[in-house]
Write an enzyme that holds these catalytic residues in place. Structure first.
Site, short mmCIF file in Angstrom:
data_model
loop_
_atom_site.label_atom_id
_atom_site.label_comp_id
_atom_site.label_asym_id
_atom_site.label_seq_id
_atom_site.Cartn_x
_atom_site.Cartn_y
_atom_site.Cartn_z
N ASP A 1 -75.97 62.27 29.25
CA ASP A 1 -76.49 63.33 30.12
C ASP A 1 -76.86 62.76 31.48
OD1 ASP A 1 -78.67 61.91 29.11
OD2 ASP A 1 -79.49 63.60 27.99
N ASN B 1 -88.58 69.28 22.21
CA ASN B 1 -88.25 70.68 21.88
C ASN B 1 -87.03 70.75 20.96
OD1 ASN B 1 -86.32 69.77 23.58
ND2 ASN B 1 -86.54 71.38 25.12
N HIS C 1 -84.17 69.13 21.45
CA HIS C 1 -82.87 68.97 22.12
C HIS C 1 -82.16 67.71 21.65
CE1 HIS C 1 -84.87 66.78 25.82
NE2 HIS C 1 -84.50 65.88 24.93
N GLU D 1 -80.54 72.02 25.53
CA GLU D 1 -81.86 72.61 25.41
C GLU D 1 -81.81 73.84 24.52
OE1 GLU D 1 -83.84 70.41 26.54
OE2 GLU D 1 -84.65 71.19 28.42
P1 PGA Z 1 -87.49 59.56 23.92
O1 PGA Z 1 -86.59 60.81 24.35
O2 PGA Z 1 -86.59 58.63 23.16
O3 PGA Z 1 -87.96 58.94 25.21
O4 PGA Z 1 -88.60 60.09 23.05
C1 PGA Z 1 -85.91 61.54 23.39
C2 PGA Z 1 -85.28 62.76 24.04
O5 PGA Z 1 -85.93 63.46 24.83
O6 PGA Z 1 -84.11 63.05 23.75
#
Ligand code: PGA
Length: 242
Positions: free
Chosen positions: A67, A136, A138, A143
């Site tokens: 992404d 959330n 995702h 999203e």
């Molecule tokens: P994180 O992010 O590994 O920093 O917890 C995970 C995400 O938001 O996909």
């Protein structure tokens, strides 16, 4: 879907590194998509150590970006491409020629998403996707609501994702409001998927992802119906981990 519960973050990182190393040993030119974020940092550190000891040859793997923020070029401090460089392209000495990007600063981001999806299909799909779990639910920046057929596209970030990214970039107004993400369609078709989940702050969303019926409200819940998925969660993240 398999679930591997580890005692702690270090054990999670080792288990994840083992699966990545096995995938690459079986297919040295594997097509892999690797998440940024905090969770895979320990796994990348372990893989870099194995490479330095000569136990792992990563020179042929094909890396795909997961992404990127819309409007953000690779030199911007918030660029996820820049994050990839710091987290694994550099430490794992992965050559740039083997990288397929999602360019946030493309003149036509929609065409760039299509080009990226075409490149993944031309590569035969991902052999391995290493993903984190968003606050959330995702996957990448798919999203909620995102269904299993959601394509590679430009998305609006939800307030939860903006809040969570603000932790990295200083404040919510520093977080670009939109992103390009590899689609659910490509991610769920990966031959092997690792979902890495660490810490008590992920416990509630992990529970929703594995216990509730799959729904667009929790994109990660669609991993439930998929072959080749391993969730590696440390004790603190696991729903009964109190
Ligand atoms: P994180 O992010 O590994 O920093 O917890 C995970 C995400 O938001 O996909």
């Amino acid at each position: 879907m398999d679930v591997l519960q580890t005692d702690d973050y270090d054990a999670l990182s080792l288990a994840a590194a083992d699966i990545v190393a096995d995938t690459i040993a079986a297919k040295p030119d594997a097509a892999v998509v690797l998440a940024t974020g905090d969770t895979p940092v320990g796994m990348f550190r372990e893989l870099a150590a194995r490479r330095e000891r000569g136990e792992l040859d990563l020179t042929h793997i094909r890396v795909f970006q997961l992404d990127e923020y819309l409007g953000i070029g690779p030199e911007d401090r918030r660029s996820l491409r820049g994050w990839m460089r710091r987290a694994f392209l550099g430490p794992l000495a992965l050559p740039d020629e083997n990288l397929t990007t999602l360019p946030g600063d493309a003149t036509d981001p929609h065409a760039a998403c299509q080009d990226y999806a075409d490149a993944v299909v031309a590569a035969g799909g991902y052999d391995l996707a290493v993903l984190g779990l968003g606050p959330n639910g995702h996957l990448g920046y798919n999203e909620p609501p995102s269904d299993p057929l959601s394509p590679t596209r430009v998305v609006d970030l939800t307030p939860e994702s903006i809040e969570s990214a603000a932790y990295y970039w200083g404040s919510t107004d520093q977080v670009p409001p939109q992103a390009l993400t590899a689609g659910m369609d490509l991610l769920l078709a990966a031959k092997r998927i690792l979902l890495l989940v660490s810490g008590p702050h992920k416990r509630a969303i992990l529970r929703r992802s594995v216990v509730e019926p799959p729904s667009p409200a929790v994109p990660a819940s669609y991993l439930q119906g998929i072959e080749g998925v391993t969730i590696i969660a440390d004790h603190a993240a696991w729903p009964d981990g109190e």
